[in-house]
Design an enzyme around this catalytic site. Structure first.
Site, PDB file in Angstrom:
ATOM      1  N   ASN A 167       0.857  -1.198   0.000  1.00  0.00           N
ATOM      2  CA  ASN A 167       0.000   0.000   0.000  1.00  0.00           C
ATOM      3  C   ASN A 167       0.883   1.233   0.000  1.00  0.00           C
ATOM      4  OD1 ASN A 167      -2.911  -0.998   0.291  1.00  0.00           O
ATOM      5  ND2 ASN A 167      -1.748  -2.234   1.765  1.00  0.00           N
ATOM      6  N   GLU A 168       1.151   1.700  -1.193  1.00  0.00           N
ATOM      7  CA  GLU A 168       2.068   2.817  -1.379  1.00  0.00           C
ATOM      8  C   GLU A 168       1.382   4.135  -0.999  1.00  0.00           C
ATOM      9  OE1 GLU A 168       5.001   2.132  -1.678  1.00  0.00           O
ATOM     10  OE2 GLU A 168       5.489   0.711  -3.253  1.00  0.00           O
ATOM     11  N   PRO A 169       2.161   5.225  -0.870  1.00  0.00           N
ATOM     12  CA  PRO A 169       1.563   6.520  -0.530  1.00  0.00           C
ATOM     13  C   PRO A 169       0.359   6.828  -1.432  1.00  0.00           C
ATOM     14  CG  PRO A 169       3.943   6.689  -0.498  1.00  0.00           C
ATOM     15  CD  PRO A 169       3.627   5.302  -0.995  1.00  0.00           C
TER      16      PRO A 169
END
Ligand code: F6R
Length: 310
Positions: A171-173
């Site tokens: 879950n990237e930025p």
């Protein structure tokens, strides 16, 4: 059966919670192996407790360098102390996409090599996102993955690592709080960090299938581990910063029983280690105003007010 669960005394308790700086319980161990052993033994105790009640234990698992010592300890407990995985169901956080299970970098392969091939888990109880699917089948697979987690009764204990971008799973930025299992585009920093595994950044897949933030926060217990100085800045943001999509790990602050487990290096940027005098009497942290602390504080003050030390 495991005769006794070893208690590892943390080097420092979560004192700073009282000072309102840390927004999530943090335990710091003297070494990563001590921390990993403590977490593995907690998982083993849960498996045995649920087994005694005739229930399955559902584990959420991570790959990467952080959890390998936990898996080593679980394998040792299986071999030497009779811990059985017959009643364990697992869901892995993520897998690169596209990715064949035989590739060196495949998370399916990683899990076989680091855990599943060495314990008595039933292969049908193992779930890992499928990196071989064509694009048009990915969304259906993700919905099915979520359904399987629900049908298993939800995750009892979720292990997490953290990336330099603050990702948990992948879950990237920008990942929203209500995200579920889905295909995601990997951040450049994540791809750079994976470059050596893939013999060059250009070989790192651009996408991955990952459990979402909501999928992770649905677990009953969540334990994020981080080891090494390179994790210290992002740990500070996750623990002391505001909850924000810019650092997905900060969402753990909203979970009723999420915890963070660190070695001393990963804790170095936390206020209670870096500038403990800002939080209250040093004795609260087992410290005193010796010459080293006085020097560090004086240097910090000079830099903060931008005045030279006389
Ligand atoms: C892996 C995963 C990632 C890693 C993170 C840290 O399944 O979900 O979030 O936990 O990138 O990786 P390491 O442990 O290699 O530093």
């Amino acid at each position: 059966m495991i005769s006794s669960i070893e208690t590892v005394t943390p080097a420092f308790g979560p004192h700073a919670l009282a000072a309102g700086v840390e927004h999530i319980p943090v335990t710091v161990y003297g070494s990563s192996s001590q921390a990993s052993r403590a977490v593995a033994q907690e998982i083993a105790a849960l498996i045995q407790l649920k087994h005694a009640r005739g229930e399955h234990t559902v584990l959420g698992l991570a790959t990467g360098s952080t959890p390998t010592s936990i898996y080593d300890e679980l394998i040792r407990l299986h071999r030497e102390e009779g811990l059985s995985f017959k009643n364990v169901i697992t869901f892995n956080l993520d897998e690169y996409w596209p990715m064949s299970p035989e590739e060196l970098q495949s998370y399916r392969r990683f899990m076989r090599e680091h855990l599943f091939d060495h314990v008595d888990i039933d292969p049908k109880n193992v779930h890992i996102p499928d990196g071989t699917l064509p694009m048009e089948k990915v969304a259906g697979f993700c919905a099915e993955y979520e359904r399987k987690m629900r049908d298993a009764g939800g995750i009892d204990y979720q292990i997490l690592g953290i990336g330099r971008t603050g990702h948990v799973g992948f879950n990237e930025p920008g990942s929203p709080r209500d995200s579920r299992t889905r295909l995601i585009t990997l951040d450049r920093v994540t791809r750079m960090d994976a470059a050596s595994d893939f013999f060059g950044e250009w070989n790192v897949p651009r996408k991955a299938i990952t459990m979402g933030v909501e999928s992770i926060l649905s677990a009953r217990t969540v334990v994020l581990l981080a080891f090494g100085e390179h994790k210290a800045p992002v740990i500070r943001r996750a623990v002391e910063g505001e909850v924000s999509a810019a650092v997905a790990a900060s969402y753990l602050q909203q979970h009723p029983s999420a915890r963070i487990v660190l070695d001393t290096s990963a804790a170095t940027e936390l206020t209670r280690f870096k500038t403990p005098w800002l939080l209250g009497p040093l004795e609260m942290f087992g410290l005193k105003w010796d010459s080293k602390t006085t020097r560090t504080a004086a240097t910090w003050l000079a830099m903060t007010v931008k005045k030279p030390l006389l």
